[in-house]
Design a protein around this motif. Sequence first.
Motif, PDB file in Angstrom:
ATOM      1  N   PHE A   1       0.835  -1.198   0.000  1.00 29.28           N
ATOM      2  CA  PHE A   1       0.000   0.000   0.000  1.00 29.28           C
ATOM      3  C   PHE A   1       0.873   1.253   0.000  1.00 29.28           C
ATOM      4  O   PHE A   1       0.536   2.254  -0.647  1.00 29.28           O
ATOM      5  N   ASP A   2       2.001   1.188   0.697  1.00 30.47           N
ATOM      6  CA  ASP A   2       2.928   2.330   0.669  1.00 30.47           C
ATOM      7  C   ASP A   2       3.426   2.598  -0.744  1.00 30.47           C
ATOM      8  O   ASP A   2       3.638   3.753  -1.135  1.00 30.47           O
ATOM      9  N   SER A   3       3.592   1.531  -1.529  1.00 21.05           N
ATOM     10  CA  SER A   3       4.046   1.716  -2.910  1.00 21.05           C
ATOM     11  C   SER A   3       2.956   2.380  -3.752  1.00 21.05           C
ATOM     12  O   SER A   3       3.267   3.150  -4.669  1.00 21.05           O
ATOM     13  N   LEU A   4       1.680   2.092  -3.433  1.00 20.32           N
ATOM     14  CA  LEU A   4       0.582   2.768  -4.123  1.00 20.32           C
ATOM     15  C   LEU A   4       0.595   4.258  -3.803  1.00 20.32           C
ATOM     16  O   LEU A   4       0.391   5.096  -4.695  1.00 20.32           O
ATOM     17  N   ARG A   5       0.825   4.584  -2.553  1.00 21.39           N
ATOM     18  CA  ARG A   5       0.937   5.994  -2.166  1.00 21.39           C
ATOM     19  C   ARG A   5       2.108   6.659  -2.884  1.00 21.39           C
ATOM     20  O   ARG A   5       1.993   7.786  -3.384  1.00 21.39           O
ATOM     21  N   ALA A   6       3.236   5.956  -2.904  1.00 22.16           N
ATOM     22  CA  ALA A   6       4.430   6.522  -3.532  1.00 22.16           C
ATOM     23  C   ALA A   6       4.195   6.777  -5.013  1.00 22.16           C
ATOM     24  O   ALA A   6       4.617   7.803  -5.560  1.00 22.16           O
ATOM     25  N   SER A   7       3.503   5.854  -5.683  1.00 22.13           N
ATOM     26  CA  SER A   7       3.211   6.028  -7.101  1.00 22.13           C
ATOM     27  C   SER A   7       2.308   7.239  -7.329  1.00 22.13           C
ATOM     28  O   SER A   7       2.541   8.042  -8.245  1.00 22.13           O
ATOM     29  N   GLY A   8       1.277   7.375  -6.476  1.00 21.16           N
ATOM     30  CA  GLY A   8       0.387   8.524  -6.590  1.00 21.16           C
ATOM     31  C   GLY A   8       1.108   9.829  -6.341  1.00 21.16           C
ATOM     32  O   GLY A   8       0.895  10.820  -7.061  1.00 21.16           O
ATOM     33  N   ASN A   9       1.957   9.852  -5.342  1.00 23.26           N
ATOM     34  CA  ASN A   9       2.703  11.080  -5.037  1.00 23.26           C
ATOM     35  C   ASN A   9       3.691  11.425  -6.147  1.00 23.26           C
ATOM     36  O   ASN A   9       3.924  12.605  -6.431  1.00 23.26           O
ATOM     37  N   ALA A  10       4.259  10.406  -6.793  1.00 29.41           N
ATOM     38  CA  ALA A  10       5.165  10.660  -7.915  1.00 29.41           C
ATOM     39  C   ALA A  10       4.400  11.297  -9.080  1.00 29.41           C
ATOM     40  O   ALA A  10       4.890  12.221  -9.729  1.00 29.41           O
ATOM     41  N   SER A  11       3.185  10.806  -9.328  1.00 31.04           N
ATOM     42  CA  SER A  11       2.362  11.403 -10.383  1.00 31.04           C
ATOM     43  C   SER A  11       2.016  12.848 -10.053  1.00 31.04           C
ATOM     44  O   SER A  11       2.017  13.712 -10.926  1.00 31.04           O
ATOM     45  N   LEU A  12       1.725  13.122  -8.783  1.00 34.30           N
ATOM     46  CA  LEU A  12       1.409  14.487  -8.368  1.00 34.30           C
ATOM     47  C   LEU A  12       2.627  15.408  -8.494  1.00 34.30           C
ATOM     48  O   LEU A  12       2.478  16.586  -8.828  1.00 34.30           O
ATOM     49  N   ALA A  13       3.807  14.869  -8.240  1.00 37.32           N
ATOM     50  CA  ALA A  13       5.021  15.677  -8.401  1.00 37.32           C
ATOM     51  C   ALA A  13       5.215  16.057  -9.865  1.00 37.32           C
ATOM     52  O   ALA A  13       5.586  17.196 -10.185  1.00 37.32           O
ATOM     53  N   ARG A  14       4.955  15.105 -10.774  1.00 31.99           N
ATOM     54  CA  ARG A  14       5.051  15.412 -12.205  1.00 31.99           C
ATOM     55  C   ARG A  14       3.990  16.430 -12.601  1.00 31.99           C
ATOM     56  O   ARG A  14       4.245  17.330 -13.407  1.00 31.99           O
ATOM     57  N   PHE A  15       2.783  16.295 -12.024  1.00 29.96           N
ATOM     58  CA  PHE A  15       1.727  17.268 -12.287  1.00 29.96           C
ATOM     59  C   PHE A  15       2.159  18.668 -11.866  1.00 29.96           C
ATOM     60  O   PHE A  15       1.987  19.641 -12.622  1.00 29.96           O
ATOM     61  N   ALA A  16       2.722  18.796 -10.664  1.00 33.07           N
ATOM     62  CA  ALA A  16       3.116  20.102 -10.151  1.00 33.07           C
ATOM     63  C   ALA A  16       4.167  20.754 -11.039  1.00 33.07           C
ATOM     64  O   ALA A  16       4.085  21.952 -11.350  1.00 33.07           O
ATOM     65  N   GLU A  17       5.141  19.962 -11.476  1.00 30.33           N
ATOM     66  CA  GLU A  17       6.208  20.505 -12.312  1.00 30.33           C
ATOM     67  C   GLU A  17       5.678  20.914 -13.681  1.00 30.33           C
ATOM     68  O   GLU A  17       5.997  21.990 -14.190  1.00 30.33           O
ATOM     69  N   ARG A  18       4.847  20.064 -14.263  1.00 32.30           N
ATOM     70  CA  ARG A  18       4.320  20.374 -15.594  1.00 32.30           C
ATOM     71  C   ARG A  18       3.348  21.552 -15.543  1.00 32.30           C
ATOM     72  O   ARG A  18       3.334  22.389 -16.461  1.00 32.30           O
ATOM     73  N   ALA A  19       2.531  21.625 -14.491  1.00 31.93           N
ATOM     74  CA  ALA A  19       1.611  22.754 -14.340  1.00 31.93           C
ATOM     75  C   ALA A  19       2.396  24.056 -14.233  1.00 31.93           C
ATOM     76  O   ALA A  19       2.017  25.085 -14.814  1.00 31.93           O
ATOM     77  N   ARG A  20       3.509  24.024 -13.520  1.00 32.84           N
ATOM     78  CA  ARG A  20       4.360  25.215 -13.409  1.00 32.84           C
ATOM     79  C   ARG A  20       4.905  25.606 -14.775  1.00 32.84           C
ATOM     80  O   ARG A  20       4.908  26.789 -15.150  1.00 32.84           O
ATOM     81  N   GLN A  21       5.350  24.613 -15.555  1.00 29.07           N
ATOM     82  CA  GLN A  21       5.881  24.892 -16.885  1.00 29.07           C
ATOM     83  C   GLN A  21       4.815  25.474 -17.814  1.00 29.07           C
ATOM     84  O   GLN A  21       5.126  26.278 -18.697  1.00 29.07           O
TER      85      GLN A  21
END
Length: 274
Positions: free
Chosen positions: A61-81
């Motif tokens: 389950f921690d890996s599911l959280r980590a995967s979701g948070n990684a997607s959100l990190a990519r979202f934040a960076e791309r939204a900034r760009q």
Amino acid sequence: MYKTIVVHVDDASHFEARLRAAAALADAHDAHLVGTAATGMSVAAYAMLTGSMGAMPGDEFDSLRASGNASLARFAERARQLGVRSAEGRLVEDESRAGLLLQSRYADLIVVAQDSPDAPAVRGLPQYLALHGPRPVLTVPAGYAGEPIADSIVVGWDGSVPALRAIDGAMPLLTRARSVRLALINPEREVGLHGDEPGADMALYLARHGVPVDVVVERTEWPPGEALLRIAHDNDAGLLVTGAFGHSRYREIVLGGATRVLLERAPIPVLYAH
């Protein structure tokens, strides 16, 4: 105006398309953009599957959280760009449908991917949110590359309550459009829904809101969904607005209907409501 827009975040290859659309709308309306990712299941569901109701979530389950948070990190960076001025990411510990349905209560618009066999994990997500959620749903095809959404718009009008709700949900876009075509497909078949002059009353309603509207009445043997796609193509539209499942869901799902055609084949963004 739209002031809070929610976009579904995952690691699919076509995420870029829906983020571009959501970012463009957030910029145009000075809106706050919420990227929502999901673990795919709740802690309780995970515990039931693993038979450990009394235990803390494990490494899986921690890996599911980590995967979701990684997607959100990519979202934040791309939204900034992309120049989004106000954005945040939210991780929902649940499956995508439930998580986005909850977020839709506190937003003006939900942006998701067009239904696609390439994304089986979220297949059926647009229609689920349109049928069960309180807000309009914008679906974005994988091929969307940032073309203007609200410049030229085609509205599918059949006199139904879902179509009316779609129009109301799209009003912030309609009032900004250069041109709006109110499209009626074989209106004489919708007995009692259009008045003496099909489209006239709705066109007047839209005009009073400042919408630059023209009525297009199409009498054709083409199915309504196909006819709407043709009208959108002929008018170089960037957006279709339509009610979802204006007829019975049995007729739409089993026999086919405009909603299914547009969900699966529209080459431009489509805004739905039910």
